[in-house]
Every structure is written in structure tokens, then in C-alpha cells.
Design a protein around this motif. Structure first.
Motif, PDB file in Angstrom:
ATOM      1  N   PRO A 131       0.848  -1.198   0.000  1.00 25.53           N
ATOM      2  CA  PRO A 131       0.000   0.000   0.000  1.00 25.53           C
ATOM      3  C   PRO A 131       0.886   1.252   0.000  1.00 25.53           C
ATOM      4  CG  PRO A 131      -0.523  -1.456   1.865  1.00 25.53           C
ATOM      5  CD  PRO A 131       0.714  -1.978   1.213  1.00 25.53           C
ATOM      6  N   ILE A 132       0.561   2.184  -0.853  1.00 25.71           N
ATOM      7  CA  ILE A 132       1.373   3.396  -0.956  1.00 25.71           C
ATOM      8  C   ILE A 132       0.589   4.604  -0.446  1.00 25.71           C
ATOM      9  CG2 ILE A 132       2.695   4.883  -2.515  1.00 25.71           C
ATOM     10  CD1 ILE A 132       2.849   2.368  -4.383  1.00 25.71           C
ATOM     11  N   CYS A 133      -0.627   4.777  -0.949  1.00 28.37           N
ATOM     12  CA  CYS A 133      -1.475   5.895  -0.523  1.00 28.37           C
ATOM     13  C   CYS A 133      -2.198   5.498   0.758  1.00 28.37           C
ATOM     14  CB  CYS A 133      -2.481   6.242  -1.612  1.00 28.37           C
ATOM     15  SG  CYS A 133      -3.576   7.615  -1.176  1.00 28.37           S
ATOM     16  N   ALA A 134      -2.057   6.308   1.804  1.00 28.88           N
ATOM     17  CA  ALA A 134      -2.701   6.025   3.087  1.00 28.88           C
ATOM     18  C   ALA A 134      -4.161   6.464   3.095  1.00 28.88           C
ATOM     19  CB  ALA A 134      -1.937   6.712   4.208  1.00 28.88           C
ATOM     20  N   GLN A 135      -4.620   7.103   2.003  1.00 29.74           N
ATOM     21  CA  GLN A 135      -6.002   7.580   1.916  1.00 29.74           C
ATOM     22  C   GLN A 135      -6.323   8.547   3.061  1.00 29.74           C
ATOM     23  OE1 GLN A 135      -8.554   6.302  -0.568  1.00 29.74           O
ATOM     24  NE2 GLN A 135      -6.599   5.868  -1.572  1.00 29.74           N
ATOM     25  N   CYS A 136      -5.333   9.290   3.502  1.00 31.21           N
ATOM     26  CA  CYS A 136      -5.498  10.173   4.664  1.00 31.21           C
ATOM     27  C   CYS A 136      -6.172  11.501   4.331  1.00 31.21           C
ATOM     28  CB  CYS A 136      -4.142  10.433   5.314  1.00 31.21           C
ATOM     29  SG  CYS A 136      -3.005  11.357   4.242  1.00 31.21           S
ATOM     30  N   GLY A 137      -6.196  11.867   3.045  1.00 28.02           N
ATOM     31  CA  GLY A 137      -6.814  13.118   2.640  1.00 28.02           C
ATOM     32  C   GLY A 137      -5.903  14.325   2.744  1.00 28.02           C
ATOM     33  N   ALA A 138      -4.624  14.133   3.091  1.00 25.47           N
ATOM     34  CA  ALA A 138      -3.693  15.266   3.204  1.00 25.47           C
ATOM     35  C   ALA A 138      -3.571  15.998   1.870  1.00 25.47           C
ATOM     36  CB  ALA A 138      -2.325  14.798   3.683  1.00 25.47           C
ATOM     37  N   CYS A 139      -3.619  15.264   0.757  1.00 23.48           N
ATOM     38  CA  CYS A 139      -3.513  15.901  -0.559  1.00 23.48           C
ATOM     39  C   CYS A 139      -4.652  16.897  -0.764  1.00 23.48           C
ATOM     40  CB  CYS A 139      -3.510  14.845  -1.667  1.00 23.48           C
ATOM     41  SG  CYS A 139      -4.918  13.713  -1.646  1.00 23.48           S
ATOM     42  N   ALA A 140      -5.866  16.514  -0.338  1.00 23.35           N
ATOM     43  CA  ALA A 140      -7.022  17.408  -0.470  1.00 23.35           C
ATOM     44  C   ALA A 140      -6.879  18.603   0.464  1.00 23.35           C
ATOM     45  CB  ALA A 140      -8.307  16.643  -0.181  1.00 23.35           C
ATOM     46  N   ALA A 141      -6.382  18.354   1.668  1.00 22.89           N
ATOM     47  CA  ALA A 141      -6.251  19.427   2.654  1.00 22.89           C
ATOM     48  C   ALA A 141      -5.245  20.483   2.227  1.00 22.89           C
ATOM     49  CB  ALA A 141      -5.850  18.842   4.011  1.00 22.89           C
ATOM     50  N   ILE A 142      -4.169  20.080   1.546  1.00 20.77           N
ATOM     51  CA  ILE A 142      -3.139  21.063   1.179  1.00 20.77           C
ATOM     52  C   ILE A 142      -3.297  21.604  -0.235  1.00 20.77           C
ATOM     53  CG2 ILE A 142      -1.472  20.083   2.777  1.00 20.77           C
ATOM     54  CD1 ILE A 142      -0.021  18.889   0.312  1.00 20.77           C
ATOM     55  N   CYS A 143      -4.245  21.074  -1.008  1.00 18.89           N
ATOM     56  CA  CYS A 143      -4.447  21.595  -2.366  1.00 18.89           C
ATOM     57  C   CYS A 143      -4.886  23.050  -2.266  1.00 18.89           C
ATOM     58  CB  CYS A 143      -5.502  20.774  -3.107  1.00 18.89           C
ATOM     59  SG  CYS A 143      -5.829  21.397  -4.781  1.00 18.89           S
ATOM     60  N   PRO A 144      -4.095  23.997  -2.785  1.00 21.82           N
ATOM     61  CA  PRO A 144      -4.412  25.414  -2.594  1.00 21.82           C
ATOM     62  C   PRO A 144      -5.704  25.852  -3.273  1.00 21.82           C
ATOM     63  CG  PRO A 144      -2.565  25.159  -4.110  1.00 21.82           C
ATOM     64  CD  PRO A 144      -2.853  23.805  -3.545  1.00 21.82           C
ATOM     65  N   LEU A 145      -6.183  25.095  -4.241  1.00 26.67           N
ATOM     66  CA  LEU A 145      -7.409  25.473  -4.943  1.00 26.67           C
ATOM     67  C   LEU A 145      -8.607  24.631  -4.526  1.00 26.67           C
ATOM     68  CD1 LEU A 145      -5.822  25.978  -8.467  1.00 26.67           C
ATOM     69  CD2 LEU A 145      -6.447  27.726  -6.802  1.00 26.67           C
ATOM     70  N   GLY A 146      -8.397  23.697  -3.608  1.00 23.99           N
ATOM     71  CA  GLY A 146      -9.501  22.861  -3.156  1.00 23.99           C
ATOM     72  C   GLY A 146     -10.086  22.011  -4.279  1.00 23.99           C
ATOM     73  N   ALA A 147      -9.225  21.537  -5.178  1.00 19.99           N
ATOM     74  CA  ALA A 147      -9.702  20.802  -6.349  1.00 19.99           C
ATOM     75  C   ALA A 147     -10.012  19.336  -6.073  1.00 19.99           C
ATOM     76  CB  ALA A 147      -8.664  20.902  -7.465  1.00 19.99           C
ATOM     77  N   ILE A 148      -9.513  18.791  -4.952  1.00 22.82           N
ATOM     78  CA  ILE A 148      -9.685  17.377  -4.641  1.00 22.82           C
ATOM     79  C   ILE A 148     -10.783  17.226  -3.596  1.00 22.82           C
ATOM     80  CG2 ILE A 148      -8.529  15.295  -3.797  1.00 22.82           C
ATOM     81  CD1 ILE A 148      -5.848  16.724  -4.567  1.00 22.82           C
ATOM     82  N   ASP A 149     -11.790  16.394  -3.905  1.00 25.18           N
ATOM     83  CA  ASP A 149     -12.910  16.183  -2.989  1.00 25.18           C
ATOM     84  C   ASP A 149     -12.840  14.767  -2.407  1.00 25.18           C
ATOM     85  OD1 ASP A 149     -15.259  15.906  -1.619  1.00 25.18           O
ATOM     86  OD2 ASP A 149     -16.562  16.522  -3.263  1.00 25.18           O
ATOM     87  N   PRO A 150     -12.279  14.617  -1.197  1.00 26.17           N
ATOM     88  CA  PRO A 150     -12.115  13.277  -0.631  1.00 26.17           C
ATOM     89  C   PRO A 150     -13.430  12.615  -0.228  1.00 26.17           C
ATOM     90  CG  PRO A 150     -11.500  14.923   0.986  1.00 26.17           C
ATOM     91  CD  PRO A 150     -11.796  15.667  -0.293  1.00 26.17           C
ATOM     92  N   GLU A 151     -14.521  13.390  -0.229  1.00 27.14           N
ATOM     93  CA  GLU A 151     -15.835  12.821   0.099  1.00 27.14           C
ATOM     94  C   GLU A 151     -16.510  12.230  -1.126  1.00 27.14           C
ATOM     95  OE1 GLU A 151     -16.685  12.613   3.276  1.00 27.14           O
ATOM     96  OE2 GLU A 151     -14.770  13.614   3.679  1.00 27.14           O
ATOM     97  N   ASP A 152     -16.029  12.579  -2.311  1.00 27.68           N
ATOM     98  CA  ASP A 152     -16.609  12.090  -3.561  1.00 27.68           C
ATOM     99  C   ASP A 152     -15.570  11.196  -4.235  1.00 27.68           C
ATOM    100  OD1 ASP A 152     -17.916  11.650  -5.953  1.00 27.68           O
ATOM    101  OD2 ASP A 152     -17.753  13.722  -6.672  1.00 27.68           O
TER     102      ASP A 152
END
Length: 201
Positions: free
Chosen positions: A160-181
Motif C-alpha cells: 500500500p502506498i497511498c494512506a487515503q489520509c486526505g492530506a492531498c485534499a487538505a493542502i491543495c491550494p485550490l480545493g480541487a480534490i474532494d475526498p468525500e466524492d
């Protein structure tokens, strides 16, 4: 380098299937080079964008990886096999022509490089939708050689590589990643959860 059996592309649309380019393929070889960690330094410090543009994208993809990929194709052909080197373009790029035969994909067939890299056992697709390898995370560029050489496919990556923690969504400056969808992406039986990304942002 990773090797995928052509059957791992079963179910892929003909417009993205390596077998549309080379119907007699016995192996799909992913050839890659890493993006060095320091290549990102100019962006992080805000002092030099050209470092990444040249060594992380343009030169890396169009010269360094392309040369490595071409030399792999040459080597395979020197061993008596046919080898087709393929650059990687976005898989959702619309066709730029019409099919030359009934039932054939229209030009140009563009292989999904993230899908192919997973199929070749090199890693997985993370929550943010990018390919991740165990060693370099998202920092690599790939191209493909399709060949009739009967090469043994690599096993799918079990680590497993991605921990699915949502950090990528949290730090995306434009809020382009929606971890709920999210949706499940399946590559040759390997299932990964990928978030919706608003590409317009």
C-alpha cells in the motif's frame, strides 16, 4: 521498468488499449525515469521554475525518458522481436482522425499511463488520482514499449502506498480534490479509491 501482460488491459476502451496499436502484442513494457527530489526546489522556494520545467517535465519526458524508451525498443528489435515505442499523452484526448478500418479505434490511440503503470506492477493510483510508486511517490515519468517478445509480466504491486489520509485534499491550494466524492478504480483486479478532482481549478 515494469512489464504488463496485454490481458491486463481487458475492458479498456479500444481508444486506450495498447493492442489497438499492436494487436499481436505479448507484453507492454513501462520504461520510466524518476523526477529527482531536488528538481522541485526552485518551485518550493519560489526562485526558479525552469528547473522543474526542464528536468521534471519537458526535457525529462521528451528527451531523457524518450531516449531510454527508444533504446529499449532498439534492444528488443536487436533480439529479433518487434517493438513499438509510444509517447504518453492524456488518455481522454479526443481522436484526431477517423478509423481507417471498420471496428478499429480512430487515431490517435492514447494509453492511460497511470493505468498501465499499475498494470505493470509499478505502484498504484492515489486518492488524488496520480500514479504513486513505492520509491518515488508521484515523481516519475513513463513511456511505453509494446512488443511481441514473450516477456513475463511483473506481479501487481501489493505494497500500500497511498494512506487515503486526505492530506492531498487538505493542502491543495485550490480545493480541487474532494475526498468525500470517490470512486473505485480497478486495474487487473487491483482496486484503488480515487477522489473526484475538479480539473477546471
Amino acid at each position: 521498468v515494469g512489464i504488463a501482460a496485454p490481458e491486463r488491459f481487458d475492458g479498456v476502451p479500444p481508444q486506450n488499449d495498447p493492442r489497438s496499436i499492436f494487436p499481436d502484442a505479448k507484453a507492454v513494457v513501462l520504461v520510466g525515469r524518476r523526477i529527482t527530489r531536488g528538481t522541485l526546489r526552485g518551485w518550493e522556494e519560489g526562485t526558479n521554475r525552469d528547473i522543474y520545467e526542464m528536468f521534471g517535465y519537458s526535457w525529462l519526458d521528451k528527451q531523457f525518458v524518450a531516449l531510454t524508451n527508444y533504446e529499449a525498443a532498439e534492444w528488443l528489435e536487436d533480439q529479433g522481436w518487434e517493438a513499438t515505442p509510444v509517447m504518453c499523452y492524456p488518455p481522454d484526448m479526443p481522436p484526431q482522425g477517423i478509423p481507417v478500418r471498420e471496428g478499429q479505434a480512430a487515431p490517435n490511440v492514447n494509453i492511460d499511463i497511470a493505468y498501465a503503470a499499475v498494470a505493470a506492477g509499478l505502484g498504484e493510483i492515489g486518492l488524488h488520482g496520480l500514479f504513486l510508486s513505492p520509491r518515488f511517490g508521484p515523481r516519475q515519468r513513463f513511456q511505453i514499449v509494446i512488443t511481441d517478445a514473450p516477456l513475463t509480466a511483473d506481479p501487481l504491486c501489493k505494497t500500500p502506498i497511498c494512506a487515503q489520509c486526505g492530506a492531498c485534499a487538505a493542502i491543495c491550494p485550490l480545493g480541487a480534490i474532494d475526498p468525500e466524492d470517490t470512486e473505485e478504480v480497478c486495474v487487473a483486479g487491483k482496486v484503488m479509491r480515487v477522489a473526484a478532482v475538479d480539473e477546471s481549478k
